[in-house]
Design a protein around this motif. Structure first.
Motif, PDB file in Angstrom:
ATOM      1  N   ILE A  29      86.535  -3.815   7.300  1.00  0.00           N
ATOM      2  CA  ILE A  29      87.064  -4.075   5.958  1.00  0.00           C
ATOM      3  C   ILE A  29      88.035  -5.257   5.997  1.00  0.00           C
ATOM      4  N   VAL A  30      88.883  -5.289   7.040  1.00  0.00           N
ATOM      5  CA  VAL A  30      89.813  -6.410   7.203  1.00  0.00           C
ATOM      6  C   VAL A  30      89.038  -7.716   7.367  1.00  0.00           C
ATOM      7  N   TYR A  31      87.997  -7.684   8.171  1.00  0.00           N
ATOM      8  CA  TYR A  31      87.178  -8.886   8.389  1.00  0.00           C
ATOM      9  C   TYR A  31      86.560  -9.360   7.066  1.00  0.00           C
ATOM     10  N   PHE A  32      86.129  -8.407   6.248  1.00  0.00           N
ATOM     11  CA  PHE A  32      85.570  -8.754   4.944  1.00  0.00           C
ATOM     12  C   PHE A  32      86.620  -9.468   4.103  1.00  0.00           C
ATOM     13  N   GLY A  33      87.854  -8.962   4.133  1.00  0.00           N
ATOM     14  CA  GLY A  33      88.939  -9.604   3.386  1.00  0.00           C
ATOM     15  C   GLY A  33      89.191 -11.026   3.842  1.00  0.00           C
ATOM     16  N   VAL A  34      89.112 -11.245   5.149  1.00  0.00           N
ATOM     17  CA  VAL A  34      89.299 -12.599   5.698  1.00  0.00           C
ATOM     18  C   VAL A  34      88.178 -13.526   5.228  1.00  0.00           C
ATOM     19  N   THR A  35      86.946 -13.015   5.258  1.00  0.00           N
ATOM     20  CA  THR A  35      85.805 -13.847   4.845  1.00  0.00           C
ATOM     21  C   THR A  35      85.840 -14.163   3.354  1.00  0.00           C
ATOM     22  N   GLN A  36      86.582 -13.346   2.595  1.00  0.00           N
ATOM     23  CA  GLN A  36      86.690 -13.595   1.155  1.00  0.00           C
ATOM     24  C   GLN A  36      87.850 -14.528   0.812  1.00  0.00           C
ATOM     25  N   GLY A  37      88.449 -15.133   1.834  1.00  0.00           N
ATOM     26  CA  GLY A  37      89.417 -16.185   1.581  1.00  0.00           C
ATOM     27  C   GLY A  37      90.857 -15.866   1.911  1.00  0.00           C
ATOM     28  N   ALA A  82      94.381   2.698   4.656  1.00  0.00           N
ATOM     29  CA  ALA A  82      94.963   2.644   3.313  1.00  0.00           C
ATOM     30  C   ALA A  82      95.404   1.230   2.947  1.00  0.00           C
ATOM     31  N   PHE A  83      96.065   0.546   3.878  1.00  0.00           N
ATOM     32  CA  PHE A  83      96.545  -0.807   3.590  1.00  0.00           C
ATOM     33  C   PHE A  83      95.382  -1.795   3.454  1.00  0.00           C
ATOM     34  N   SER A  84      94.350  -1.634   4.268  1.00  0.00           N
ATOM     35  CA  SER A  84      93.232  -2.584   4.193  1.00  0.00           C
ATOM     36  C   SER A  84      92.470  -2.433   2.875  1.00  0.00           C
ATOM     37  N   VAL A  85      92.154  -1.193   2.503  1.00  0.00           N
ATOM     38  CA  VAL A  85      91.416  -0.984   1.252  1.00  0.00           C
ATOM     39  C   VAL A  85      92.272  -1.353   0.050  1.00  0.00           C
ATOM     40  N   SER A  86      93.521  -0.879   0.032  1.00  0.00           N
ATOM     41  CA  SER A  86      94.397  -1.173  -1.110  1.00  0.00           C
ATOM     42  C   SER A  86      94.668  -2.668  -1.224  1.00  0.00           C
ATOM     43  N   GLY A  87      94.886  -3.321  -0.079  1.00  0.00           N
ATOM     44  CA  GLY A  87      95.114  -4.761  -0.089  1.00  0.00           C
ATOM     45  C   GLY A  87      93.912  -5.525  -0.596  1.00  0.00           C
ATOM     46  N   PHE A  95      85.914  -5.587  -5.386  1.00  0.00           N
ATOM     47  CA  PHE A  95      85.552  -5.345  -3.987  1.00  0.00           C
ATOM     48  C   PHE A  95      85.304  -3.866  -3.700  1.00  0.00           C
ATOM     49  N   PHE A  96      85.645  -2.987  -4.655  1.00  0.00           N
ATOM     50  CA  PHE A  96      85.393  -1.563  -4.417  1.00  0.00           C
ATOM     51  C   PHE A  96      83.909  -1.298  -4.176  1.00  0.00           C
TER      52      PHE A  96
END
Length: 204
Positions: A29-37, A82-87, A95-96
């Motif tokens: 999930i964190v990696y996905f957040g990084v790839t999204q900018g 919790a922090f990765s999904v909420s962030g 992104f849900f």
């Protein structure tokens, strides 16, 4: 090693595996957040939650004090998720949908064969969902029939992490539902949460 110690060791190892699984899911999930900018998303989660070392049980857990180590990593894993999904949802509520799909896919990839009874389906839930420490009773069974089992929570082991992350706890339970139904996807059982009631039911 006596049977009681062997039993405790098995419980500790199962807990360790659940911690690792949730942490691996979080890392994706964190990696996905990084790839999204969001190039600093990984740092954000690490700084707020800490990290879990890589390695096997014997390399990470001090067998002279397994409860202390597992309790620490249990909370870190809950916080990181919790922090990765909420962030991620603070970046974009949209992104849900991909995260929910990812959770269903992770469960489906691990889908368990040969689930024939309601008790076996409940055992699968407990074997894969990180939900407190061994002996930390959090569920109260309120209905136990051949084709349906229901429970409610005595203690919510996820609320603290989602409160810290300023997230929506119901998001956690929606993702849990997707993950568990992935695990049960090779059976006739389905898991739902209806208000405060958790239910596993055999579908005809």
């Amino acid at each position: 090693m006596n049977s009681q110690t062997e039993s405790e060791d098995k419980k500790f190892r199962n807990l360790f595996n659940k911690i690792k699984l949730l942490n691996e899911i979080t890392n994706q999930i964190v990696y996905f957040g990084v790839t999204q900018g969001n190039s600093t998303f990984s740092d954000y989660v690490d700084m707020n939650c800490g990290g879990i070392p890589e390695g096997e049980f014997e390399q990470i857990i001090d067998i002279s004090a397994p409860v202390q180590f597992l309790s620490l990593y249990n909370q870190i894993a809950e916080n990181r998720f919790a922090f990765s999904v909420s962030g991620l949802l603070k970046m974009n509520q949209g992104f849900f949908t991909p995260v929910a799909g990812f959770m269903k896919q992770v469960g489906s990839d691990m889908g368990i064969e040969g689930i024939e009874t309601i008790d076996q389906a409940f055992e699968i839930f407990n074997a894969f969902v990180l939900d407190g420490m061994p002996g930390d009773e959090s569920k109260k069974i309120i209905l136990h029939q051949e084709n349906q089992l229901e429970w409610e929570l005595i203690k919510d082991n996820h609320r603290e992490a989602w409160t810290k992350a300023e997230g929506n706890l119901e998001i956690y339970y929606k993702l849990q539902e997707n993950f568990v139904n992935g695990l049960l996807s090779r059976s006739n059982f389905k898991f739902t949460k209806d208000g405060e009631i958790f239910r596993i039911k055999k579908e005809s």
